[in-house]
Design a protein around this motif. Structure first.
Motif, PDB file in Angstrom:
ATOM      1  N   GLN A  89      33.852  32.694  56.833  1.00  0.00           N
ATOM      2  CA  GLN A  89      34.281  31.350  57.250  1.00  0.00           C
ATOM      3  C   GLN A  89      33.182  30.577  57.970  1.00  0.00           C
ATOM      4  O   GLN A  89      33.408  29.499  58.509  1.00  0.00           O
ATOM      5  CB  GLN A  89      35.508  31.427  58.172  1.00  0.00           C
ATOM      6  CG  GLN A  89      36.625  32.307  57.692  1.00  0.00           C
ATOM      7  CD  GLN A  89      37.103  31.952  56.297  1.00  0.00           C
ATOM      8  OE1 GLN A  89      36.825  30.867  55.795  1.00  0.00           O
ATOM      9  NE2 GLN A  89      37.805  32.865  55.657  1.00  0.00           N
ATOM     10  N   SER A  90      31.992  31.137  58.034  1.00  0.00           N
ATOM     11  CA  SER A  90      30.955  30.525  58.881  1.00  0.00           C
ATOM     12  C   SER A  90      29.683  30.136  58.135  1.00  0.00           C
ATOM     13  O   SER A  90      28.658  29.902  58.761  1.00  0.00           O
ATOM     14  CB  SER A  90      30.599  31.496  60.016  1.00  0.00           C
ATOM     15  OG  SER A  90      31.761  31.854  60.733  1.00  0.00           O
ATOM     16  N   PHE A  95      36.816  32.555  62.722  1.00  0.00           N
ATOM     17  CA  PHE A  95      37.629  32.013  61.636  1.00  0.00           C
ATOM     18  C   PHE A  95      37.707  30.503  61.772  1.00  0.00           C
ATOM     19  O   PHE A  95      38.292  29.991  62.705  1.00  0.00           O
ATOM     20  CB  PHE A  95      39.045  32.582  61.680  1.00  0.00           C
ATOM     21  CG  PHE A  95      39.142  33.955  61.077  1.00  0.00           C
ATOM     22  CD1 PHE A  95      38.763  34.170  59.765  1.00  0.00           C
ATOM     23  CD2 PHE A  95      39.609  35.017  61.818  1.00  0.00           C
ATOM     24  CE1 PHE A  95      38.845  35.427  59.195  1.00  0.00           C
ATOM     25  CE2 PHE A  95      39.700  36.291  61.253  1.00  0.00           C
ATOM     26  CZ  PHE A  95      39.313  36.493  59.947  1.00  0.00           C
ATOM     27  N   VAL A 131      38.262  28.151  58.762  1.00  0.00           N
ATOM     28  CA  VAL A 131      38.342  27.783  57.342  1.00  0.00           C
ATOM     29  C   VAL A 131      38.232  26.276  57.154  1.00  0.00           C
ATOM     30  O   VAL A 131      37.515  25.800  56.284  1.00  0.00           O
ATOM     31  CB  VAL A 131      39.672  28.236  56.713  1.00  0.00           C
ATOM     32  CG1 VAL A 131      39.583  28.183  55.202  1.00  0.00           C
ATOM     33  CG2 VAL A 131      40.038  29.616  57.176  1.00  0.00           C
ATOM     34  N   LYS A 167      34.797  25.243  57.394  1.00  0.00           N
ATOM     35  CA  LYS A 167      34.021  25.690  56.229  1.00  0.00           C
ATOM     36  C   LYS A 167      34.232  24.725  55.064  1.00  0.00           C
ATOM     37  O   LYS A 167      33.286  24.241  54.453  1.00  0.00           O
ATOM     38  CB  LYS A 167      34.458  27.098  55.835  1.00  0.00           C
ATOM     39  CG  LYS A 167      33.839  27.576  54.515  1.00  0.00           C
ATOM     40  CD  LYS A 167      34.368  28.946  54.138  1.00  0.00           C
ATOM     41  CE  LYS A 167      33.775  29.417  52.817  1.00  0.00           C
ATOM     42  NZ  LYS A 167      34.262  30.727  52.422  1.00  0.00           N
ATOM     43  N   GLU A 227      42.148  29.982  50.562  1.00  0.00           N
ATOM     44  CA  GLU A 227      41.472  31.180  51.035  1.00  0.00           C
ATOM     45  C   GLU A 227      42.335  31.872  52.079  1.00  0.00           C
ATOM     46  O   GLU A 227      43.106  31.237  52.780  1.00  0.00           O
ATOM     47  CB  GLU A 227      40.097  30.803  51.617  1.00  0.00           C
ATOM     48  CG  GLU A 227      39.207  32.004  51.808  1.00  0.00           C
ATOM     49  CD  GLU A 227      37.726  31.670  52.009  1.00  0.00           C
ATOM     50  OE1 GLU A 227      37.305  30.543  51.692  1.00  0.00           O
ATOM     51  OE2 GLU A 227      37.012  32.558  52.477  1.00  0.00           O
ATOM     52  N   ARG A 229      39.555  37.742  55.495  1.00  0.00           N
ATOM     53  CA  ARG A 229      39.527  36.337  55.094  1.00  0.00           C
ATOM     54  C   ARG A 229      40.447  35.479  55.954  1.00  0.00           C
ATOM     55  O   ARG A 229      40.519  34.266  55.762  1.00  0.00           O
ATOM     56  CB  ARG A 229      39.916  36.183  53.622  1.00  0.00           C
ATOM     57  CG  ARG A 229      38.923  36.801  52.659  1.00  0.00           C
ATOM     58  CD  ARG A 229      37.781  35.838  52.343  1.00  0.00           C
ATOM     59  NE  ARG A 229      36.730  36.541  51.625  1.00  0.00           N
ATOM     60  CZ  ARG A 229      35.683  35.965  51.036  1.00  0.00           C
ATOM     61  NH1 ARG A 229      35.540  34.655  51.063  1.00  0.00           N
ATOM     62  NH2 ARG A 229      34.781  36.673  50.428  1.00  0.00           N
TER      63      ARG A 229
END
Ligand code: SAH
Ligand code: SF4
Ligand code: F3S
Length: 460
Positions: A109-110, A132, A134, A137, A161, A176
């Motif tokens: 996520q990074s 995290f 998302v 991202k 995701e 994830r």
């Protein structure tokens, strides 16, 4: 003296989402001047984009890191080494302890923070980023910018995701994170851009893609089916696929899309994992074998020529001979065109790994072999059933031999077309004349029909 152009080498393991992420990493690093290296030897930055799904997959990262260390000793170069992907997320700083060659660790996520992490790694900091984020991202990762020459006519687009299902064997919810969907506008924009670059087929990706519920332009959450209809409106896009679906999330509108939306291909990867209700329950799949078969039947009612694929795990804790027989039975009942089979691998932190009823390795091996043999038979039968049929092929590249073009059928089977004048990116009609171990052989439609018929009979 001019500075050397920095070169990036990303090695991806695991699922298609890692393939997609690898492209996004390259896009995120392009503004920093990075270009693709042809090999790890030639790279200034090596990214291992890892998979944690089974023990074997996770251990690959350490053997690869060993190779990189040796390579450095031999050629005296010291590229920066990053570990990305699901092992990075699961093991974080542990990786730095286990391997001295690693300069930075970055979770899935990074990747938008890669330029900053690289700067810190160059300053000797060995950063770890496994947050995290998302949303961040998706909104800040560079969009695809590569020309068709290096990309091809098919592409992945991640639409969703993460996973909230927590199957008792699986690490994905931990690596994830929670389920998150991209907005329809983002996905449409990315797809339009790919199509403008010459892409003809898009595969929508998600760990649980049929749970897609992204924000639509009308302010409501859209389903995957609705998204598919919207993408089908894009001129120049010929084909749509999506993977991986969960039986619990497969909506009626998605079934209808297989009937009504011409661009949605008649191929479906819908894992069942086991044919035994007892094991399905222990796996926390939250459906029965009968539920699954009923669902398949309904999808086939909408799209009779659907090619079905799946995933199976053998040797889940507590799996008896009778449970395994039920798995063999569901393979026959569901009518697979192909499937992936795995031996259960206990994963740290998952509930099933703690169970005391672990199955003996020898039993797992024997079951895996039997299941694989049955699936191989099924796959061959499906391929043979296409001989003599006229199908459409999306031409993706020149073929193995001169005068051949290669592409894929609607059912995802590789096809070699003899004597085709078709261009890459065209969808052409062909007559299937034979089958090899991995591909179909075809001739342009309406060619020498007599020859084709004779060949078809010879290979039937
Ligand atoms: N989201 C998808 C699959 C993700 S992982 C789904 O829900 O179906 C891909 C496949 O790896 C799974 O379908 C499963 O068959 C297999 N798998 C996952 N964890 C595993 C484990 N611990 N051991 C063996 N196979 C596993
Ligand atoms: Fe893993 Fe289950 Fe989620 Fe698939 S649905 S990613 S198998 S937890
Ligand atoms: Fe592997 Fe992570 Fe994909 S564990 S299968 S790379 S989501």
């Amino acid at each position: 003296m001019t500075a050397r152009t920095p070169k990036l080498f990303v090695k991806s393991y695991g699922c298609q989402m890692n393939v997609y992420d690898a492209e996004r990493m390259a896009d995120a690093l392009a503004p920093e001047g990075y270009v693709a290296a042809t090999s790890a030897e030639d790279a200034d930055l090596i990214v291992l984009n890892t998979c944690h799904i089974r023990e074997k997959a996770a251990e690959k990262v350490y053997s690869e890191l060993g190779r990189i260390r040796k390579m450095g000793e031999e050629n005296g170069r010291k590229p920066l080494v990053a570990v990305a992907g699901c092992v990075a997320q699961a093991e974080g700083a542990e990786i730095l302890k286990r391997s001295g060659v690693v300069d930075l660790v970055v979770g899935p996520q990074s990747y938008q923070r890669l330029p900053d992490l690289i700067a810190r790694a160059k300053a000797g900091q060995r950063p770890v980023d496994t947050e995290f984020a998302v949303e961040e991202k998706f909104s800040s990762l560079a969009t695809p910018a590569r020309p068709l020459a290096t990309r091809g006519v098919t592409a992945f687009v991640t639409v969703q995701e993460g996973c909230d299902k927590f199957c008792s064997f699986c690490v994905v919810p931990y690596t994830r994170g929670a389920e998150a969907s991209r907005s329809v506008a983002q996905i449409v924009a990315e797809t339009e851009r790919l199509v403008a670059q010459g892409v003809r087929e898009i595969t929508l990706l998600g760990q649980n893609v049929d749970a897609y519920h992204g924000a639509g332009p009308d302010g409501r959450d859209w389903s995957l089916a609705r998204l598919l209809y919207r993408l089908a409106e894009i001129d120049g896009l010929a084909r749509l696929r999506y993977t991986t679906s969960h039986p619990r999330d497969f909506g009626d509108d998605l079934i209808a899309a297989h009937r009504d939306c011409e661009k949605v291909m008649p191929y479906l990867h819908l894992p069942v994992q086991s044919g035994s209700d007892r094991i399905l329950k222990a796996m926390n799949r939250r459906h029965t074998a009968a539920d699954y078969l009923r669902l398949i039947e309904r999808i086939r009612d909408a799209r009779p020529d659907l090619a079905l694929s799946g995933d199976f795990i053998v040797g889940f804790p507590g799996e008896t001979d009778a449970d395994f027989d039920a798995t063999m039975q569901i393979v026959d009942a569901a009518g697979y065109a192909g499937a992936y089979t795995f031996k259960y691998s206990p994963r740290p932190g998952t509930p099933a790994a703690e169970r005391e009823t672990q199955v003996d390795e020898a039993v797992k091996n024997e079951r895996l072999q039997r299941l694989q043999a049955r699936i191989t038979e099924r796959q061959a039968a499906f391929q043979r059933s296409l001989v003599g049929r006229r199908i459409e092929v999306l031409v993706e590249r020149v073929g193995r031999h001169s005068g051949q073009m290669a592409g894929r059928s609607p059912y995802l089977s590789p096809v070699q077309i003899d004597g085709s004048a078709a261009a890459i990116g065209e969808v052409v009609e062909v007559d299937v004349v034979g089958v090899g171990p991995n591909s179909l052989f075809a001739a342009p439609a309406g060619g020498a029909r007599e020859d084709i018929r004779m060949l078809a009979e010879a290979t039937a």
